[in-house]
Every structure is written in structure tokens, then in C-alpha cells.
Design a protein around this motif. Structure first.
Motif, PDB file in Angstrom:
ATOM      1  N   GLY A   1      16.867   6.244   0.188  1.00  0.00           N
ATOM      2  CA  GLY A   1      17.958   5.344  -0.182  1.00  0.00           C
ATOM      3  C   GLY A   1      17.557   4.197  -1.092  1.00  0.00           C
ATOM      4  O   GLY A   1      18.318   3.238  -1.226  1.00  0.00           O
ATOM      5  N   VAL A   2      16.400   4.271  -1.725  1.00  0.00           N
ATOM      6  CA  VAL A   2      15.979   3.207  -2.648  1.00  0.00           C
ATOM      7  C   VAL A   2      16.523   3.545  -4.030  1.00  0.00           C
ATOM      8  O   VAL A   2      15.971   4.377  -4.754  1.00  0.00           O
ATOM      9  N   THR A   3      17.628   2.905  -4.378  1.00  0.00           N
ATOM     10  CA  THR A   3      18.327   3.216  -5.623  1.00  0.00           C
ATOM     11  C   THR A   3      18.094   2.168  -6.713  1.00  0.00           C
ATOM     12  O   THR A   3      18.441   2.396  -7.864  1.00  0.00           O
ATOM     13  N   ASP A   4      17.523   1.023  -6.353  1.00  0.00           N
ATOM     14  CA  ASP A   4      17.313  -0.036  -7.341  1.00  0.00           C
ATOM     15  C   ASP A   4      16.027   0.235  -8.124  1.00  0.00           C
ATOM     16  O   ASP A   4      14.956   0.370  -7.527  1.00  0.00           O
ATOM     17  N   PRO A   5      16.100   0.325  -9.455  1.00  0.00           N
ATOM     18  CA  PRO A   5      14.903   0.656 -10.238  1.00  0.00           C
ATOM     19  C   PRO A   5      13.794  -0.390 -10.125  1.00  0.00           C
ATOM     20  O   PRO A   5      12.613  -0.047 -10.201  1.00  0.00           O
ATOM     21  N   HIS A   6      14.144  -1.657  -9.915  1.00  0.00           N
ATOM     22  CA  HIS A   6      13.111  -2.680  -9.749  1.00  0.00           C
ATOM     23  C   HIS A   6      12.341  -2.463  -8.451  1.00  0.00           C
ATOM     24  O   HIS A   6      11.111  -2.599  -8.411  1.00  0.00           O
ATOM     25  N   ASN A   7      13.064  -2.109  -7.389  1.00  0.00           N
ATOM     26  CA  ASN A   7      12.398  -1.822  -6.121  1.00  0.00           C
ATOM     27  C   ASN A   7      11.508  -0.591  -6.233  1.00  0.00           C
ATOM     28  O   ASN A   7      10.382  -0.566  -5.725  1.00  0.00           O
ATOM     29  N   LEU A   8      12.021   0.458  -6.892  1.00  0.00           N
ATOM     30  CA  LEU A   8      11.224   1.675  -7.046  1.00  0.00           C
ATOM     31  C   LEU A   8       9.963   1.384  -7.863  1.00  0.00           C
ATOM     32  O   LEU A   8       8.869   1.827  -7.498  1.00  0.00           O
ATOM     33  N   GLY A   9      10.114   0.642  -8.946  1.00  0.00           N
ATOM     34  CA  GLY A   9       8.943   0.311  -9.760  1.00  0.00           C
ATOM     35  C   GLY A   9       7.891  -0.448  -8.970  1.00  0.00           C
ATOM     36  O   GLY A   9       6.695  -0.171  -9.058  1.00  0.00           O
ATOM     37  N   ALA A  10       8.350  -1.408  -8.147  1.00  0.00           N
ATOM     38  CA  ALA A  10       7.420  -2.179  -7.329  1.00  0.00           C
ATOM     39  C   ALA A  10       6.760  -1.304  -6.268  1.00  0.00           C
ATOM     40  O   ALA A  10       5.571  -1.466  -5.961  1.00  0.00           O
ATOM     41  N   CYS A  11       7.508  -0.355  -5.698  1.00  0.00           N
ATOM     42  CA  CYS A  11       6.943   0.570  -4.706  1.00  0.00           C
ATOM     43  C   CYS A  11       5.878   1.456  -5.349  1.00  0.00           C
ATOM     44  O   CYS A  11       4.817   1.715  -4.760  1.00  0.00           O
ATOM     45  N   LEU A  12       6.134   1.949  -6.551  1.00  0.00           N
ATOM     46  CA  LEU A  12       5.141   2.770  -7.250  1.00  0.00           C
ATOM     47  C   LEU A  12       3.884   1.965  -7.554  1.00  0.00           C
ATOM     48  O   LEU A  12       2.760   2.465  -7.424  1.00  0.00           O
ATOM     49  N   ARG A  13       4.073   0.714  -7.906  1.00  0.00           N
ATOM     50  CA  ARG A  13       2.916  -0.129  -8.223  1.00  0.00           C
ATOM     51  C   ARG A  13       2.041  -0.338  -6.989  1.00  0.00           C
ATOM     52  O   ARG A  13       0.817  -0.241  -7.061  1.00  0.00           O
ATOM     53  N   VAL A  14       2.657  -0.613  -5.849  1.00  0.00           N
ATOM     54  CA  VAL A  14       1.877  -0.840  -4.634  1.00  0.00           C
ATOM     55  C   VAL A  14       1.281   0.478  -4.133  1.00  0.00           C
ATOM     56  O   VAL A  14       0.172   0.496  -3.584  1.00  0.00           O
ATOM     57  N   ALA A  15       1.984   1.587  -4.343  1.00  0.00           N
ATOM     58  CA  ALA A  15       1.443   2.891  -3.961  1.00  0.00           C
ATOM     59  C   ALA A  15       0.180   3.198  -4.756  1.00  0.00           C
ATOM     60  O   ALA A  15      -0.816   3.704  -4.213  1.00  0.00           O
TER      61      ALA A  15
ATOM     62  N   VAL B   1       7.839  -4.778  -0.538  1.00  0.00           N
ATOM     63  CA  VAL B   1       6.902  -5.586   0.247  1.00  0.00           C
ATOM     64  C   VAL B   1       6.515  -4.832   1.519  1.00  0.00           C
ATOM     65  O   VAL B   1       5.338  -4.772   1.898  1.00  0.00           O
ATOM     66  N   ALA B   2       7.507  -4.247   2.186  1.00  0.00           N
ATOM     67  CA  ALA B   2       7.230  -3.469   3.396  1.00  0.00           C
ATOM     68  C   ALA B   2       6.316  -2.285   3.081  1.00  0.00           C
ATOM     69  O   ALA B   2       5.409  -1.964   3.861  1.00  0.00           O
ATOM     70  N   SER B   3       6.530  -1.645   1.933  1.00  0.00           N
ATOM     71  CA  SER B   3       5.652  -0.541   1.525  1.00  0.00           C
ATOM     72  C   SER B   3       4.220  -1.026   1.369  1.00  0.00           C
ATOM     73  O   SER B   3       3.265  -0.349   1.786  1.00  0.00           O
ATOM     74  N   GLY B   4       4.072  -2.211   0.784  1.00  0.00           N
ATOM     75  CA  GLY B   4       2.741  -2.769   0.607  1.00  0.00           C
ATOM     76  C   GLY B   4       2.054  -3.050   1.932  1.00  0.00           C
ATOM     77  O   GLY B   4       0.874  -2.732   2.125  1.00  0.00           O
ATOM     78  N   VAL B   5       2.787  -3.643   2.875  1.00  0.00           N
ATOM     79  CA  VAL B   5       2.230  -3.936   4.193  1.00  0.00           C
ATOM     80  C   VAL B   5       1.754  -2.639   4.858  1.00  0.00           C
ATOM     81  O   VAL B   5       0.636  -2.554   5.385  1.00  0.00           O
ATOM     82  N   CYS B   6       2.600  -1.611   4.822  1.00  0.00           N
ATOM     83  CA  CYS B   6       2.274  -0.344   5.495  1.00  0.00           C
ATOM     84  C   CYS B   6       1.118   0.383   4.816  1.00  0.00           C
ATOM     85  O   CYS B   6       0.181   0.847   5.479  1.00  0.00           O
ATOM     86  N   LEU B   7       1.174   0.493   3.499  1.00  0.00           N
ATOM     87  CA  LEU B   7       0.140   1.245   2.787  1.00  0.00           C
ATOM     88  C   LEU B   7      -1.222   0.562   2.868  1.00  0.00           C
ATOM     89  O   LEU B   7      -2.250   1.231   3.012  1.00  0.00           O
TER      90      LEU B   7
END
Length: 245
Positions: free
Chosen positions: A103-117, A230-236
């Protein structure tokens, strides 16, 4: 051959220069910007043999679809698609670390998730086709190059894909504010897919039910939840810590 797409910003274009310079059709740059960062970028572009075109900021903004281009944009050929998720997983060495976004539809959120991944060494990011943002120029800019380096698989049926991951021995661990156990009580050194939902709504009910277990990120302040990136970063990064990183 597929139609060229646009990347913009120093990070996004710079990573493409480093990883696949032959795919760059042309680079547009703002000649009035003469700082060290631009000089170094142009030097790398010339060394890579890229075609350079001078353009004013407005033309670059029209090309990029954004004014946050930093004076640089490139038309590039799309890179070859990744193999199927199954083939990708077959080729992994060591215990998989996957990030699943529901359900992550915002491109800014997706970009940030890819960066932290990318930063945490996740092997891939997985999302459903019908409840997710695709990779576009904004995602690539926010990801600062990670959209080029982190495999991103969009699957038709996320619950079925989670079931297939479980059959491979990959533990599907969902995050939820109401989970009893915390993230820090989970074994993230094992093969794991961390499943996160969009901020506010969280995971869809079927996704939640398909997970092997749920954990929560401890919250000590007044806010109830973290932004998904941010949550993705904490978990990863907790997974990276547990894996000796």
C-alpha cells in the motif's frame, strides 16, 4: 528498443553513469552552475563518453517534471528487467533479507524506502502491482541512485507471493502497532521478509493474516506511528545489526 526515460539529480544520474554508462542517451546540464560538485560530475560524464547538452534550468525542469533537478537531467534507456522473483531468489547467497511494502503509493516514500534498503543491504523490495508506486523520475531522485541498484519486484498477488516465500523457508514478519512482541525480540538473522504497510492504514487484512508473525516498533513519545520509510530503516538496520553488520 524501449522509449528513453528521464533521471534527474546528481545521485540518480551519477549512479547510472557508474553502473550502466552505455544506457545514457544524453545528459542535460545547467552551464551557469560552476561549483565543484557540477565540475566533478561533468568530468565523470566526459570520462564515460556521455553526450552533454547545455540547457537552462527551465528546460531541465520541463524534462524532469520537477524543479528539484540540481541542474542535471539525463535521458536514458531502461535497464534490462530483473529475472523473475523466483529466479532472483534462486541465485541469492546467504539468508535473504527482503522488504515487502503493502500500500505504499507515494513516490517519495517509495524512493526513501529503496534508499534505506540499499543502505542496509536488503536483497530486494517487493510490492503489489495494484497498491504500489512504480519507479518514476521522482522515485529515482529521492532514492539517490538506489532505484538503479535495489531490485524492485511488483507482483500480481502479494498474499500468494508471501505464501511462496514461506515455502522457501523465508519468515514473513509483519509490523503492526498492536503486536505484542517488539521488533527487537525477533530473530532477523534468519531468512526474513519484513512486511510494512503504508502509514496510517497499515497492511491490508489479507496481507496481515498471511504473515507468520507480527512485531511492533516501540514508541515512547506522543506520536503513534512512524513514516513507512523511517520504519523500514529501523527494521532493516536491526536485521543488519543482528547479522553482524
Amino acid at each position: 528498443m524501449s522509449a528513453p526515460k528521464v533521471l534527474f539529480g546528481f545521485h540518480a544520474v551519477g549512479v547510472r553513469l557508474k553502473t550502466a554508462p552505455q544506457s545514457i542517451v544524453e545528459i542535460y546540464y545547467e552551464p551557469t552552475r560552476r561549483d565543484a560538485r557540477m565540475r566533478q560530475f561533468l568530468e565523470r560524464a566526459r570520462e564515460a563518453g556521455a553526450r552533454l547538452i547545455e540547457a537552462d534550468g527551465l528546460r531541465i525542469a520541463r524534462l524532469a517534471g520537477s524543479h528539484g533537478h540540481q541542474g542535471v537531467a539525463a535521458r536514458v534507456q531502461p535497464l534490462p528487467q530483473q529475472h523473475s522473483l523466483d529466479e532472483f531468489l534462486d541465485g541469492l547467497q546467504g539468508p535473504p533479507l527482503l522488504l515487502v511494502l503493502d500500500g505504499v503509493t507515494d513516490p517519495h516514500n517509495l524512493g526513501a524506502c529503496l534508499r534505506v534498503a540499499d543502505g542496509a543491504g536488503a536483497h530486494a523490495v517487493i510490492a503489489p502491482k495494484d497498491h504500489a508506486a512504480g519507479i518514476n523520475a521522482t522515485v529515482a531522485k529521492v532514492a539517490s541512485g538506489a532505484a538503479e541498484t535495489v531490485p524492485y519486484f511488483m507482483v500480481t498477488n502479494l498474499a500468494r507471493t508471501l505464501g511462496e516465500l514461506k515455502e522457501r523457508g523465508i519468515w514473513c514478519l509483519g509490523t503492526s502497532d498492536d503486536a505484542e512482541r517488539t521488533l527487537y525480540q525477533a530473530d532477523l538473522a534468519a531468512p526474513v521478509a519484513l512486511v510494512l504497510g503504508a502509514e496510517g492504514e497499515g497492511m491490508r487484512q489479507l496481507t496481515r493474516k498471511t504473515c507468520d508473525a507480527l512485531v511492533r516498533i516501540p514508541m515512547r513519545g506522543a506520536v503513534e506511528s512512524l513514516n513507512v520509510s523511517v520504519a523500514s530503516g529501523v527494521c532493516l538496520y536491526e536485521a543488519l545489526r543482528q547479522r553482524g553488520g
